[in-house]
Design a protein around this motif. Sequence first.
Motif, PDB file in Angstrom:
ATOM      1  N   PHE A  10     -28.799   6.169   6.834  1.00 42.84           N
ATOM      2  CA  PHE A  10     -29.205   7.511   6.397  1.00 42.84           C
ATOM      3  C   PHE A  10     -28.183   8.549   6.848  1.00 42.84           C
ATOM      4  CE2 PHE A  10     -31.290  11.583   7.067  1.00 42.84           C
ATOM      5  CZ  PHE A  10     -31.786  11.819   5.793  1.00 42.84           C
ATOM      6  N   ARG A  11     -27.748   8.448   8.081  1.00 41.58           N
ATOM      7  CA  ARG A  11     -26.789   9.427   8.592  1.00 41.58           C
ATOM      8  C   ARG A  11     -25.432   9.296   7.913  1.00 41.58           C
ATOM      9  NH1 ARG A  11     -29.945   8.244  13.987  1.00 41.58           N
ATOM     10  NH2 ARG A  11     -31.453   9.940  13.761  1.00 41.58           N
ATOM     11  N   HIS A  12     -25.061   8.061   7.571  1.00 42.65           N
ATOM     12  CA  HIS A  12     -23.802   7.897   6.847  1.00 42.65           C
ATOM     13  C   HIS A  12     -23.903   8.503   5.452  1.00 42.65           C
ATOM     14  CE1 HIS A  12     -20.061   6.254   5.379  1.00 42.65           C
ATOM     15  NE2 HIS A  12     -20.724   5.842   4.307  1.00 42.65           N
ATOM     16  N   LEU A  13     -24.990   8.218   4.750  1.00 48.63           N
ATOM     17  CA  LEU A  13     -25.159   8.772   3.406  1.00 48.63           C
ATOM     18  C   LEU A  13     -25.127  10.297   3.444  1.00 48.63           C
ATOM     19  CD1 LEU A  13     -25.698   8.251   0.392  1.00 48.63           C
ATOM     20  CD2 LEU A  13     -28.141   8.219   0.925  1.00 48.63           C
ATOM     21  N   SER A  14     -25.630  10.880   4.523  1.00 51.80           N
ATOM     22  CA  SER A  14     -25.664  12.337   4.645  1.00 51.80           C
ATOM     23  C   SER A  14     -24.274  12.945   4.770  1.00 51.80           C
ATOM     24  CB  SER A  14     -26.511  12.740   5.861  1.00 51.80           C
ATOM     25  OG  SER A  14     -27.845  12.293   5.714  1.00 51.80           O
ATOM     26  N   THR A  15     -23.260  12.134   5.032  1.00 54.08           N
ATOM     27  CA  THR A  15     -21.892  12.653   5.096  1.00 54.08           C
ATOM     28  C   THR A  15     -21.267  12.793   3.714  1.00 54.08           C
ATOM     29  OG1 THR A  15     -20.812  10.477   5.300  1.00 54.08           O
ATOM     30  CG2 THR A  15     -21.578  11.521   7.341  1.00 54.08           C
ATOM     31  N   ILE A  16     -21.859  12.161   2.715  1.00 57.27           N
ATOM     32  CA  ILE A  16     -21.313  12.235   1.357  1.00 57.27           C
ATOM     33  C   ILE A  16     -21.786  13.537   0.708  1.00 57.27           C
ATOM     34  CG2 ILE A  16     -21.227  11.155  -0.916  1.00 57.27           C
ATOM     35  CD1 ILE A  16     -21.742   8.471   0.440  1.00 57.27           C
ATOM     36  N   GLY A  17     -20.850  14.405   0.415  1.00 59.96           N
ATOM     37  CA  GLY A  17     -21.196  15.720  -0.110  1.00 59.96           C
ATOM     38  C   GLY A  17     -21.726  16.662   0.949  1.00 59.96           C
ATOM     39  N   ALA A  18     -21.437  16.371   2.224  1.00 60.00           N
ATOM     40  CA  ALA A  18     -21.966  17.188   3.316  1.00 60.00           C
ATOM     41  C   ALA A  18     -21.475  18.628   3.223  1.00 60.00           C
ATOM     42  CB  ALA A  18     -21.566  16.584   4.660  1.00 60.00           C
ATOM     43  N   THR A  19     -22.355  19.563   3.575  1.00 56.80           N
ATOM     44  CA  THR A  19     -22.019  20.981   3.592  1.00 56.80           C
ATOM     45  C   THR A  19     -21.827  21.447   5.034  1.00 56.80           C
ATOM     46  OG1 THR A  19     -24.336  21.679   3.699  1.00 56.80           O
ATOM     47  CG2 THR A  19     -23.390  21.336   1.502  1.00 56.80           C
ATOM     48  N   ALA A  20     -21.337  22.656   5.178  1.00 57.98           N
ATOM     49  CA  ALA A  20     -20.995  23.185   6.501  1.00 57.98           C
ATOM     50  C   ALA A  20     -22.211  23.338   7.399  1.00 57.98           C
ATOM     51  CB  ALA A  20     -20.291  24.530   6.349  1.00 57.98           C
ATOM     52  N   ASN A  21     -23.394  23.506   6.795  1.00 57.23           N
ATOM     53  CA  ASN A  21     -24.606  23.747   7.579  1.00 57.23           C
ATOM     54  C   ASN A  21     -25.544  22.554   7.589  1.00 57.23           C
ATOM     55  OD1 ASN A  21     -23.993  26.467   8.401  1.00 57.23           O
ATOM     56  ND2 ASN A  21     -24.363  27.078   6.277  1.00 57.23           N
ATOM     57  N   ASN A  22     -24.958  21.350   7.554  1.00 57.63           N
ATOM     58  CA  ASN A  22     -25.712  20.109   7.741  1.00 57.63           C
ATOM     59  C   ASN A  22     -26.604  19.751   6.563  1.00 57.63           C
ATOM     60  OD1 ASN A  22     -25.908  17.911   9.499  1.00 57.63           O
ATOM     61  ND2 ASN A  22     -27.848  18.614  10.345  1.00 57.63           N
ATOM     62  N   GLY A  23     -26.260  20.259   5.388  1.00 61.24           N
ATOM     63  CA  GLY A  23     -26.962  19.851   4.181  1.00 61.24           C
ATOM     64  C   GLY A  23     -26.060  18.960   3.339  1.00 61.24           C
ATOM     65  N   VAL A  24     -26.388  18.843   2.053  1.00 59.62           N
ATOM     66  CA  VAL A  24     -25.548  18.096   1.113  1.00 59.62           C
ATOM     67  C   VAL A  24     -25.489  18.834  -0.216  1.00 59.62           C
ATOM     68  CG1 VAL A  24     -26.026  15.821   2.132  1.00 59.62           C
ATOM     69  CG2 VAL A  24     -27.459  16.658   0.261  1.00 59.62           C
ATOM     70  N   ASP A  25     -24.439  18.559  -0.966  1.00 55.71           N
ATOM     71  CA  ASP A  25     -24.301  19.076  -2.334  1.00 55.71           C
ATOM     72  C   ASP A  25     -23.797  17.923  -3.186  1.00 55.71           C
ATOM     73  OD1 ASP A  25     -23.737  20.422  -4.698  1.00 55.71           O
ATOM     74  OD2 ASP A  25     -23.076  22.238  -3.669  1.00 55.71           O
ATOM     75  N   ARG A  26     -24.733  17.244  -3.857  1.00 55.31           N
ATOM     76  CA  ARG A  26     -24.403  16.085  -4.695  1.00 55.31           C
ATOM     77  C   ARG A  26     -25.094  16.242  -6.047  1.00 55.31           C
ATOM     78  NH1 ARG A  26     -25.713  12.683   0.152  1.00 55.31           N
ATOM     79  NH2 ARG A  26     -27.736  12.329  -0.828  1.00 55.31           N
TER      80      ARG A  26
END
Length: 415
Positions: A10-26
């Motif tokens: 889960f934490r690795h997947l969260s790095t894909i498209g990660a945003t500066a404030n700990n979110g994602v943009d995918r």
Amino acid sequence: MDIQAFLTDFRHLSTIGATANNGVDRQAATAEDQQSRHWFAARAEGLGYPVKVDGIGNMFALLEWTPGAPFVLIGSHLDSQPLAGRFDGAYGVLAALHAAKTLQEEIAADLSAGGAAPQFNLAVVNWFNEEGSRFAPSIMGSSVFAGLMDQEQMLAVKDHQGTTVREALDSIGFLGGDERPEVAGYAEIHIEQGRILERGGITLGAVDRSWYTQKLDIEVLGEQSHTGATAMADRHDALTAAAKIILMVEAVTRDYEEEALVSSIGQMFVEPNSPIVVARRVRLVADLRSDSKEIVQGARSTLLEKIANLATEHNIRINVADFDIRPHRHYPEDGLVLAEKVAAELGISVRRIRTMAGHDSTALNTMAPTVMMFIPSVDGVSHCEREFTEDKDMVAGLQALTEVARHMIQGVLEA
């Protein structure tokens, strides 16, 4: 069940498209979505599950024990809203992948000991464009799969830059053509995106129905002119009228009891969007939702009347079109009972709950026995980088999904 491996994934997947404030943009069919899809495919194939992609970009990782038997599908979606949280959708896909891994290992041991194969096979699914942020409407891939939307029409949908779904999927290598699996049932685990479970100190929500929802596509047509040289009396400002519509959409909720209706304008495009030009065209999307169909339709009627009066007042034209209307979807009682039974066996608290948001399960629920479950969202925050769910709740949801899938592949929820 390897809980640490699940949390690591889960934490690795969260790095894909990660945003500066700990979110994602995918967003759907972007480079970031492509990267998450490749990761999912590699992870599934590494476990020995062949991955198929259908004509609208849905991905299916297949576990087959009984050749020719239908599949119980489990999963969610990997695409996100812009600047979104990392839990929405992605958690459900990863939970499904790890639930499948656990069941694969246990069933392999059973078969080696002379046990019988399950009645149904299992597939982990990543649905295309659940979010609908780049391509409207939302819940696209699962709705095409369920026959609620036409595939060719959806492939022709364009984003605001003019790229079609077909072109976007082809550009990332996921415009598939594989045969879709025959479905025996569907189960999904998701964050609540609300505060009911957290406020009640409850770990699992068994979703019994979805809210009635509909959107309005509003086009405000004025006249382009110079912001400095045009007299105020001579202006036909589309943006001024649009600003009043935005306030109308918010104000209509006060015609009803508190929280009986939610509404918003979530998207707006302005033309020509120049600092020294009075806007000639504004396009808005209004979203109306309630547990009452009558309330949504009443709010719609009120808005149509007020918008018509506004057009006359401003001497402009306003076009309003209905789209993405979603009726109540009631989930099967047997599925609710199963979720409650599993929660009791796991020793976790459970309650029945309604979903205000749409999910892929609302589409699948029209074609196969479906179980939808929620886990708590901290502060009820979602579609936001601050979205958060605690590890202990994610693990409890993973365990619940695993047990629900175990029962479903044995035929507990046959149609």
